[in-house]
Structure formats: structure tokens, C-alpha cells
Design an enzyme around this catalytic site. Structure first.
Site, PDB file in Angstrom:
ATOM      1  N   ASP A 502       0.827  -1.200   0.000  1.00 13.85           N
ATOM      2  CA  ASP A 502       0.000   0.000   0.000  1.00 13.85           C
ATOM      3  C   ASP A 502       0.863   1.252   0.000  1.00 13.85           C
ATOM      4  O   ASP A 502       1.883   1.327   0.694  1.00 13.85           O
ATOM      5  CB  ASP A 502      -0.901   0.038   1.245  1.00 13.85           C
ATOM      6  CG  ASP A 502      -1.845  -1.165   1.304  1.00 13.85           C
ATOM      7  OD1 ASP A 502      -1.927  -1.892   0.304  1.00 13.85           O
ATOM      8  OD2 ASP A 502      -2.481  -1.357   2.350  1.00 13.85           O
ATOM      9  N   LYS A 579      -6.012  11.489  10.993  1.00  6.14           N
ATOM     10  CA  LYS A 579      -5.838  10.723   9.762  1.00  6.14           C
ATOM     11  C   LYS A 579      -6.902  11.021   8.706  1.00  6.14           C
ATOM     12  O   LYS A 579      -6.552  11.254   7.535  1.00  6.14           O
ATOM     13  CB  LYS A 579      -5.821   9.217  10.074  1.00  6.14           C
ATOM     14  CG  LYS A 579      -5.553   8.338   8.860  1.00  6.14           C
ATOM     15  CD  LYS A 579      -5.430   6.867   9.254  1.00  6.14           C
ATOM     16  CE  LYS A 579      -5.167   5.999   8.019  1.00  6.14           C
ATOM     17  NZ  LYS A 579      -5.012   4.573   8.368  1.00  6.14           N
ATOM     18  N   ASP A 735      -4.367   2.428  -4.906  1.00  9.73           N
ATOM     19  CA  ASP A 735      -3.021   2.683  -4.370  1.00  9.73           C
ATOM     20  C   ASP A 735      -2.562   1.515  -3.506  1.00  9.73           C
ATOM     21  O   ASP A 735      -1.727   1.676  -2.624  1.00  9.73           O
ATOM     22  CB  ASP A 735      -2.986   3.978  -3.563  1.00  9.73           C
ATOM     23  CG  ASP A 735      -3.965   3.969  -2.395  1.00  9.73           C
ATOM     24  OD1 ASP A 735      -4.742   3.002  -2.286  1.00  9.73           O
ATOM     25  OD2 ASP A 735      -3.950   4.921  -1.592  1.00  9.73           O
TER      26      ASP A 735
END
Length: 802
Positions: A502, A579, A735
Site C-alpha cells: 500500500d 488521519k 493505491d
């Protein structure tokens, strides 16, 4: 029957077989049991089918057909009933599971109409269609009847998407109206329409939603296998490789009219049709050609756990709670506010439980049907930025933890020492939460807890801390099963699991690479370090310092000072608190959205005034994030300004990705259309290329769409390179790139090389050169000065993708 014939049957006969099965079972039940077992689905299906049949009889007698008339007559009533009920259950379940609320009436109506259109296509291909010309001609036999019937029949079957007179909306809304009135169980309706209030003041909207009645929801909750007898959703995995994409249409399923790009405007489609898509299509076909199989052991464990009611599926409870009673109007306002919040939380949790139950029933049913298939495949489409998405939704390689854990590669590869290393890293990553740690620490964790891991793999359904502590518990279990095989068989163990790498806050990786930003590059692991850098922790540390300074050293406005004090008293702001905002800031997220995200934080809810503290923290985050990714902030501002300048001139923006893919970003103000149906007026928003560019959407969306077009290009180029080096199994999620464990070392090298190849070019300068060439009369902003990051250092950065 060979595999091609079986696939054709799976695509075209899903509803046909479902009708036969349901009505045969119903007839058998009535014939053999004096007191037939009550079944919500069978009872409501028969009642709705009868009501649709009566409606069709009426349509054959009315002087003028309503807008839904021709379409409703074109499919037999039992099929229409099954499509309607199946789509309603599916839409309600997914919406409740994902969003905790009922789906919009207009969206479900369109989906039902499109599903009916597809069934009409299948019927024609199978040569079993209703003769609509004969049906229409039977209504009257005057001099012009034959000509009129012929014209209506032609329009029905020659219109690509039933857009003529918004046929899908009209048909879907009428079928929903019939379902609300006539889909009954024990004399009570199972569906209802609700009006919800959104926004406030002049922006208040009151859309209608579709939901299960409380009685029907409770019955299904107590009979969880109810939905398993529904036909599978329209798009299921295939049992043979999908048709290859060679143009904008014609790929994927054998019989459907799938388009390469979903949600694409007519003008964008014309422009994209003129560019060379060979690089993109090669990678897309490689994704489609990747074979998967239902993981038999995971399915067995999941089925057993679900049937036993174990809490292993993402919610802390499966038990419904009663809504707390309302407080009297003369009670303390703060207590009333608190009680209303408790009622809302309880209602939302109950809704999510119902959604989870329904989705798991559908998922397990689909997995069981595919369990014996040696290979299954996923057709893919692109969005207008070039990102690839699998079409089937219940479970796919881009699904959530539960959906992905149910899939593995049918062809195993010996692990070898390299593969065992990456399997261990993957296993620990599926467990690990919070702060990023080095590969060495992850590997040490696996060896330190190996006996516990093996015990979990041997008996996963006994109470175990891993279920609560693992970040992705079902994928973690699948990795534990593989590790058990490796321990027992050694390096020759055949591994079937996709192992993913990732990106490290991938949006900022691309923006930092565009701006050659050494500060952002360091925070996002574009630079090599012995331990992984954690941008979320860096942002959290900066935010904590800023808040302490606001209280101790500065005198901001009183409201900010009070909010800062409350945050300090509540505790330290952690990486998980910052985050969501850090991840989404490159994609145009607003302060309002950030503050809403923060309201889910335990720390914010520990404050005396959560809303005030969330708003203040959102403001601090907006100030701190650009300090961590310096050039990214400048680039985002420059791109927004360029998009705004073009929008003010009523022009969209287009650019060529590093794969030759053309991205067209020209959001226009939606055109509101009021559709007067037989039962109500629907307000829908349709794309209209004569409308003005929506400057706000164009400016807010440019950064996200540019970044997504580049991460899509990175994935495409990585797949094609791997394919050239002999890799043929890909599990890709934008991704996050996955291959066999034994091939990760090759993936590790190739994805870095392709990223460096992309950003060895002045991509931002090329982007603006393309805009200036397309719009020579527009004055664009000057590009921010690039930093001194050496992009070749990515080649040595082991935590770039990890």
C-alpha cells in the site's frame, strides 16, 4: 453444457430461473401443506406479481398509455415483481450498511428501470421476449393502430438506455408504488416511503426514501436466511474470462451492453474515443483475466460464525435496542438534547445492524453459489479519471475486509524464502493498528506470536483477542491459515493469497513528487529511511504543539482559547484523530466536512462542547497539514486557481495522463427535471451540456481528479510491466497493489521504477502547457517553484509502498 453456455445462462437466466424456482416452491407448498409456512419473500412476491398483472390488463384498455406503459407491458409480471423486490432489498441493505440510512426513491427507481431494461435485452437475445407490438396492437384496431404500435415497439428496443421520456424513472417509480401498496406479508406492507429533511433554511430539501417497514425489518432480522433465496444481483462474477476491452464498448460480460467508462458525458466520450487507449486497455484486460476462487475455509468459518451469531463482522452488537423514550417538553433543554442524541444513535445502530444482516445474507448466498467454481473472474470498468473498478459489488478484489477475505488465487505459487518474508509482513499488517513500524518489527511480531497465530488458525471460532485487536480480522485470519501451511510444509508450500503493498498516504506522495518537495517526500516515504515515516503522527504532533501554544503563549480569540483548553483537558490528539482530514485534504475536503469527521472521535466527544472543539480543530488541521507537505499545499492552491479561471470563462478542463488516457473534468450545474408520474412528482438532476460550468465543483475537484488520474496511471504502468515480466495475477485497489507472495519482491521493484519514470518528467509543467495550448486566451497562474527532491531516491525507499 460447456462453460460458455453456463456463463450465458448465468447472465441471462438469473431472473428467469428465480421466477420458476419461487413459484414452483410456492405451488408445492400450497399443494402439500394444509398450513403452508409463512415466508415474507414468497408471500410478497406473489402479491406484487398479481398486482402488476392487473396493472398490465388495465394498460391494455386505457385510451392513452402513461409514460411507463410500454416498458411495463414488455416484461412478464412475475419477472417485474422479482426484479422490483430484489432491487429494493439490495438497495436498502447496502445503503443501511454503508450509510445507516434509507436510499433515495429516485435512485432506486432508476436502478429498477435499468434492471428491467437489461432483462428485456436478455429476453430478446434468448428469443423469449414479450411481443410488444402484438400487446400494443391488441389495445385497439383503428386505422392508425398498427403504425402506432410499430413505432412504440421500435422506440422501446432501439433506445440504448431508456432515456427517451426518462423511461427508467417512470417504470421504476411505478413498480415501487405498486410494491408499497401490494407487496404484503400477513396483510401488512413490507416497504414504505419516508420523507427526510436535509439542510436548513433556503437550502432545506425533503427527498423521499425507500425503506422496509418496521414489522418487515423485524421479521427478516429473526429469519436471516430470508434474502438468500433471492436471485443474485444483476452483476455477478463470471465463470469464464470476460470479453476483452478493445474500445469504449463491448468488453466484460458476454450479453450485457457494458460501457468501458461509467458516468461519462457524451462530449467526454467523443473526445476519449479519439485517443489511443491501448496501454490502459492492456492493463484493464489483465485485471479481468485474473482468476479467483471462493476461499473454501474462510467461507466455512464465516458461515459457521454468522449462523452462530458471533460478533465477528464489524459491529459490537447484533442485538437491537429499544429507542429511549422522549423526554417531556418542559424537561431541561440540555437533557432533551442529550436524549435526542441517544435516540438518534440507537436508531442508527439498529439500522446498521439490519443492513449488515441483509448484506451478509446476500454475500454468503452468492459465495455458496460460486463455491464449487474452479475459477471466477471480475469484469472491470473505468471511471473518467482512468481508475479501474470491478463491476460485481457483493465481493470483489476492491471490497472491504469481509469481501476480500472470501477470495484467493486458484493457482498457487511456492512461497520460497522471499514469499514467506512478505507473507509475514502482510499478516502483521492485517493485524497492526496505529503507528507505523519497520518491517523488522513486523517480522519479529509474527515470530514472537507464532504459536498464538497457529492456534488461531486451527480454531478461529473460540474467543480470541485477535478478533477485537486485528485491523482487518478476516484478512488476518486468511493470512494465519497460509502461515500455518507454511510452518507445516516449509518454503514449498503453495500460497494462494494476494499480498498487497500500500502507498504511504498516496495522495500526498503524488503531490510531493509533482512539486519535488523534500519535506512532503520525507513525511510520505519518498525518501529512504530505516523506519517508516508516519505523516499522520507528524501532523498530530504539530497540532498538539499548536494547541498548547494557543493556550500558553498566545491570546487568540476567546472562543478558540476555550476550545483549545477543552482539547488539552480531553487528552492528546492522536494519529487516528487527524488521519481522515490528512488523507482527504488533497481531495478538496472542506473545513465543514473535517469538523463532521472529527465528531466521531472519542477525544472530541470527551470535550464539553464537541461541535465547537471539532470546528476549532478542523481549522488547526487546515493550517498544519500544509506545513507537513509544503509544496503540496502550494500546488493545490495553484490548481484550484487554474480550474477557477477556466470555470469563470465557462470552460472545463482536460489533461492527458501518463498512459495517454484523456481526463475530462467539466462539471456543469445540474438541470433539475420534474417528472410527473402516475403517483407523484419526482425531482431528478440530469446532466445537460448546455448548462454552465459549476465553478465550485470544478475548483474543489481538480486536485482529487488530477491525483487519481496519476495513481491510476501508476497502477496501469505497473501492471503492464509486471505482465511483461511474466506475472498474471493482480489484486489492485488504486493505491494498493497485490500479487502472489512469491512475486512481491518483483512488484516491490517495478512499482518504484514506474513511479520514478512518471515523475522524471515535469508532469506539472506539462499539465499547464496542455492547458495553455488548449486555452491560449486564458491567463493561468504561475507555477510554484519546485523543491530539490531527487525522485530517484524512491528506488531505494523500502517504505514507499509497504
Amino acid at each position: 453444457m460447456n462453460d460458455i453456455e453456463r456463463q450465458l445462462k448465468l447472465e441471462a437466466d438469473n431472473i428467469q430461473d428465480g421466477v420458476v424456482r419461487h413459484f414452483k416452491n410456492r405451488a408445492y407448498q400450497l399443494a402439500t401443506d394444509a398450513k403452508p409456512v409463512k415466508h415474507l419473500l414468497s408471500d410478497s412476491l406473489e402479491a406484487l406479481a398479481n398486482a402488476i398483472f392487473d396493472e398490465q390488463l388495465v394498460l391494455k384498455t386505457v385510451p392513452k398509455l402513461p409514460s411507463h406503459g410500454t416498458a411495463l407491458l414488455s416484461i412478464i409480471h412475475e419477472k417485474l415483481a422479482l426484479i422490483t423486490i430484489g432491487t429494493l432489498f439490495n438497495a436498502i441493505s447496502w445503503s443501511e450498511f454503508d450509510e445507516g440510512q434509507a436510499p433515495a426513491l429516485t435512485a432506486v427507481a432508476y436502478e429498477i428501470g435499468q434492471r428491467c431494461r437489461l432483462e428485456r435485452i436478455y429476453d430478446r437475445l434468448r428469443k423469449r421476449q414479450v411481443d410488444i407490438y402484438h400487446e400494443l396492437l391488441s389495445r385497439n384496431r383503428n386505422r392508425n393502430a398498427a403504425k402506432r404500435a410499430q413505432e412504440l415497439a421500435r422506440k422501446l428496443d432501439d433506445t440504448d438506455d431508456w432515456s427517451n421520456n426518462y423511461r427508467s424513472y417512470h417504470l421504476g417509480e411505478r413498480l415501487i408504488a405498486l410494491a408499497v401498496r401490494f407487496a404484503l406479508f400477513e396483510g401488512q406492507p413490507i416497504f414504505e416511503l419516508r420523507t427526510v429533511r436535509e439542510g436548513s433554511g433556503k437550502r432545506t430539501k425533503t427527498p423521499q426514501t425507500v425503506a422496509l417497514t418496521e414489522a418487515a425489518g423485524d421479521w427478516i432480522a429473526n429469519h436471516p436466511s430470508t434474502l438468500e433465496s433471492l436471485p443474485t444481483p444483476v452483476h455477478m462474477p463470471m465463470i469464464i474470462p470476460p470479453r476483452a476491452w478493445t474500445s469504449l464498448a463491448g468488453g466484460g460480460y458476454l450479453m450485457s451492453d457494458l460501457k468501458l467508462m461509467k458516468h461519462q458525458t457524451k462530449r467526454a466520450k467523443e473526445r476519449c474515443g479519439r485517443v489511443d487507449l491501448s496501454i490502459v486497455l492492456s492493463a484493464l484486460n489483465a485485471l479481468q483475466d485474473t482468476a479467483y476462487r471462493i476461499h473454501p475455509e474462510i467461507y466455512r468459518i464465516m458461515r459457521k460464525a454468522w449462523d452462530a451469531g458471533n460478533l465477528l463482522f464489524g459491529l459490537k452488537t447484533h442485538r437491537f435496542k429499544e429507542l429511549p423514550p422522549r423526554l417531556p417538553e418542559d424537561a431541561d433543554p440540555q437533557q432533551i438534547k442529550k436524549r435526542n442524541r441517544e435516540r438518534a444513535d440507537t436508531f442508527n445502530m439498529n439500522t446498521r445492524i439490519k443492513g449488515l444482516q441483509n448484506i451478509m445474507s446476500l454475500r454468503l448466498s452468492a459465495a455458496e453459489r460460486l463455491l464449487d467454481e474452479a475459477h471466477i473472474y471480475f469484469p472491470y470498468q473505468l471511471d473518467y479519471r482512468g481508475r479501474a473498478y470491478p463491476v460485481p459489488q457483493l465481493m470483489n478484489p476492491q471490497s472491504d475486509d469481509i469481501g476480500r477475505s472470501l477470495l484467493y488465487f486458484p493457482e498457487g505459487k511456492p512461497l520460497g524464502e522471499h514469499g514467506a518474508y512478505w507473507l509475514a509482513i502482510h499478516l502483521a499488517n492485517c493485524y497492526w493498528k496505529g503507528k507505523k513500524v519497520s518491517f523488522e518489527e513486523l517480522l519479529a511480531w509474527v515470530h514472537q506470536h507464532e504459536q498464538e497465530i497457529l492456534g488461531f488458525a486451527a480454531d478461529p471460532l473460540r474467543p480470541h483477542r485477535f478478533w477485537d485487536e486485528a485491523d482487518k480480522p478476516w484478512m488476518f485470519l486468511a493470512a494465519c491459515l497460509e502461515w500455518k501451511g507454511y510452518v507445516e510444509e516449509g518454503p514449498n508450500f503453495l500460497s494462494h493469497l494476494p499480498i498487497s503493498m500500500d502507498g504511504s498516504c498516496n495522495g500526498y506522495q503524488h503531490l510531493s513528487a509533482m512539486g519535488c518537495d523534500p519535506i512532503g517526500g520525507r513525511a510520505t516515504n519518498l525518501l529512504p529511511f530505516e523506519v517508516p515515516q508516519d505523516i499522520y503522527q507528524i501532523v498530530a504532533d504539530l497540532v498538539n504543539r499548536r494547541i498548547r501554544m494557543a493556550v500558553e503563549n498566545y491570546r487568540p480569540n476567546p472562543e478558540d482559547a476555550e476550545a483549545a483548553r477543552q482539547l488539552l483537558e480531553a487528552g492528546t490528539i492522536g494519529r487516528d484523530d487527524v488521519k481522515p482530514a490528512t488523507m482527504t485534504k488533497p481531495y478538496g475536503v472542506t473545513r465543514r466536512t473535517i469538523s463532521r469527521q472529527l465528531l466521531d472521535s472519542k477525544l472530541i466527544n470527551a470535550c464539553k462542547d464537541p461541535k465547537k472543539c471539532a470546528w476549532y480543530l478542523a481549522k488547526v488541521l487546515e493550517e498544519c497539514i500544509p506545513e507537513v507537505a509544503v509544496e503540496a499545499g502550494k500546488i493545490m492552491a495553484c490548481l484550484r486557481e487554474a480550474a477557477m479561471v477556466l470555470a469563470k470563462a465557462n470552460r472545463g478542463i482536460a489533461w492527458t495522463a501518463p498512459t495517454g488516457f484523456l481526463v475530462v473534468h467539466e462539471p456543469r450545474k445540474p438541470k433539475k427535471v420534474r417528472l410527473a408520474t402516475l403517483d407523484r412528482t419526482l425531482v431528478i438532476q440530469v446532466e445537460d451540456e448546455t448548462q454552465k460550468i459549476d465553478w465550485r465543483k470544478q475548483a474543489d475537484g481538480i486536485v482529487a481528479h488530477l491525483v487519481h488520474s496519476f495513481d491510476a496511471a501508476h497502477m496501469v504502468r505497473t501492471i503492464n510491466r509486471l505482465k511483461a515480466e511474466g506475472i498474471h495475477h493482480f489484486a489492485m485497489v488504486h493505491d494498493s497493489f497485490g500479487v502472489h507472495a512469491a512475486d512481491v519482491h518483483l512488484l516491490h521493484r517495478v512499482l518504484r521504477e514506474e513511479f520514478v519514470r512518471i515523475y522524471s518528467e515535469p508532469v506539472l509543467q506539462n499539465f499547464f502547457n496542455e492547458q495553455r495550448a488548449a486555452h491560449p486566451d486564458i491567463q493561468f497562474p504561475e507555477l510554484p517553484q519546485s523543491g530539490n527532491l531527487d525522485i530517484r531516491q524512491v528506488l531505494e525507499s523500502k517504505y514507499f509502498f509497504a
